[in-house]
Design a protein around this motif. Structure first.
Motif, PDB file in Angstrom:
ATOM      1  N   GLU A 146      51.926  49.171  35.243  1.00 49.80           N
ATOM      2  CA  GLU A 146      52.532  48.144  34.392  1.00 49.80           C
ATOM      3  C   GLU A 146      53.937  47.756  34.845  1.00 49.80           C
ATOM      4  N   LEU A 147      54.534  48.569  35.704  1.00 47.35           N
ATOM      5  CA  LEU A 147      55.856  48.223  36.240  1.00 47.35           C
ATOM      6  C   LEU A 147      55.810  46.904  37.010  1.00 47.35           C
ATOM      7  N   ILE A 148      54.673  46.644  37.675  1.00 49.51           N
ATOM      8  CA  ILE A 148      54.525  45.401  38.431  1.00 49.51           C
ATOM      9  C   ILE A 148      53.611  44.408  37.715  1.00 49.51           C
ATOM     10  N   GLY A 149      53.363  44.659  36.425  1.00 55.44           N
ATOM     11  CA  GLY A 149      52.627  43.688  35.638  1.00 55.44           C
ATOM     12  C   GLY A 149      51.123  43.808  35.695  1.00 55.44           C
ATOM     13  N   LEU A 150      50.593  45.006  36.010  1.00 57.45           N
ATOM     14  CA  LEU A 150      49.148  45.231  36.011  1.00 57.45           C
ATOM     15  C   LEU A 150      48.777  46.192  34.896  1.00 57.45           C
ATOM     16  N   ASP A 151      47.791  45.799  34.098  1.00 55.92           N
ATOM     17  CA  ASP A 151      47.335  46.635  32.996  1.00 55.92           C
ATOM     18  C   ASP A 151      46.389  47.705  33.539  1.00 55.92           C
ATOM     19  N   ARG A 152      46.777  48.963  33.405  1.00 52.08           N
ATOM     20  CA  ARG A 152      46.001  50.065  33.976  1.00 52.08           C
ATOM     21  C   ARG A 152      44.581  50.125  33.410  1.00 52.08           C
ATOM     22  N   ARG A 153      44.448  49.950  32.096  1.00 49.57           N
ATOM     23  CA  ARG A 153      43.117  50.025  31.492  1.00 49.57           C
ATOM     24  C   ARG A 153      42.220  48.885  31.941  1.00 49.57           C
ATOM     25  N   GLU A 154      42.807  47.704  32.108  1.00 46.58           N
ATOM     26  CA  GLU A 154      42.012  46.567  32.570  1.00 46.58           C
ATOM     27  C   GLU A 154      41.578  46.755  34.020  1.00 46.58           C
TER      28      GLU A 154
END
Length: 220
Positions: A146-154
């Motif tokens: 999420e630091l670079i704007g990616l949702d881990r769960r998604e």
């Protein structure tokens, strides 16, 4: 890809027609990039055996270059980049490749659908395995995507969905009937089970937690 991001970005910094700095020329080289990707994965703690499987992806890319090259369609290679004009040349080659409107018959003559499915399965499974291991290592290191704007769960959800597609028992039979039937089968999978459904991978970049930037920099 007329607005090719890399070409425009470097063009703004160094000026059109100028010789690129040495570090940029060395960076824009496929051999270096493959090695760099492997080293970054190892630094994250990904198993060496997993990293070595990147050779499957490289082999698939080279096979694709050979197959499409014989038919007159060049898949550009990052090499011999000295100036901004070289970047434009590669961008133009990608534009030309993307602009080709091949019919199902033409594409099938170049690359039969079952062969394409085999390529996607072999390389895709390697990439998905690596992505999953990277996520596990990032969690162990307490570094959030999420630091670079990616949702881990998604991201994990997409990995599972793509695994379902690659493991689909009817994929080969659909491909044997050609690309149109293969596309129809993939559309059916999406409609019936939500596979390949649109997901929201991007999220608002999170503020780093205490020590998180240091751990990320340590890996790099």
């Amino acid at each position: 890809m007329r607005d090719w991001l890399l070409e425009r970005f470097l063009g703004r910094i160094f000026g059109h027609g100028d010789r690129l700095p040495r570090w940029v020329r060395q960076l824009l080289d496929e051999t270096f990039l493959w090695v760099a990707i492997g080293q970054l994965l190892l630094a994250l703690g990904v198993r060496p055996a997993s990293v070595r499987r990147l050779s499957v992806v490289q082999t698939t890319l080279e096979e694709a270059r050979e197959v499409f090259g014989r038919a007159g369609y060049e898949i550009p290679r990052l090499e011999g980049i000295e100036t901004d004009q070289d970047l434009e040349r590669i961008g133009d080659a990608w534009n030309h490749l993307e602009s080709q409107q091949l019919t199902e018959e033409q594409l099938g003559a170049i690359l039969p659908a079952p062969h394409a499915v085999r390529w996607v399965r072999e390389a895709g499974n390697v990439v998905l395995d690596l992505l999953e291991e990277v996520l596990d290592r990032m969690r162990a290191l307490r570094i959030r995507p999420e630091l670079i704007g990616l949702d881990r769960r998604e991201v994990r959800s997409v990995i599972l969905e793509l695994r379902d597609v690659l493991a689909d028992a009817e994929l080969d039979a659909a491909a044997a009937e050609g690309y149109m039937n293969l596309a129809h089968h993939l559309e059916t999978l999406e409609a019936d089970g939500g596979i390949l459904a649109t997901t929201q991978l991007e999220t608002r970049p999170r503020i780093p937690r205490l020590g998180e930037v240091g751990r990320l920099v340590g890996v790099i």
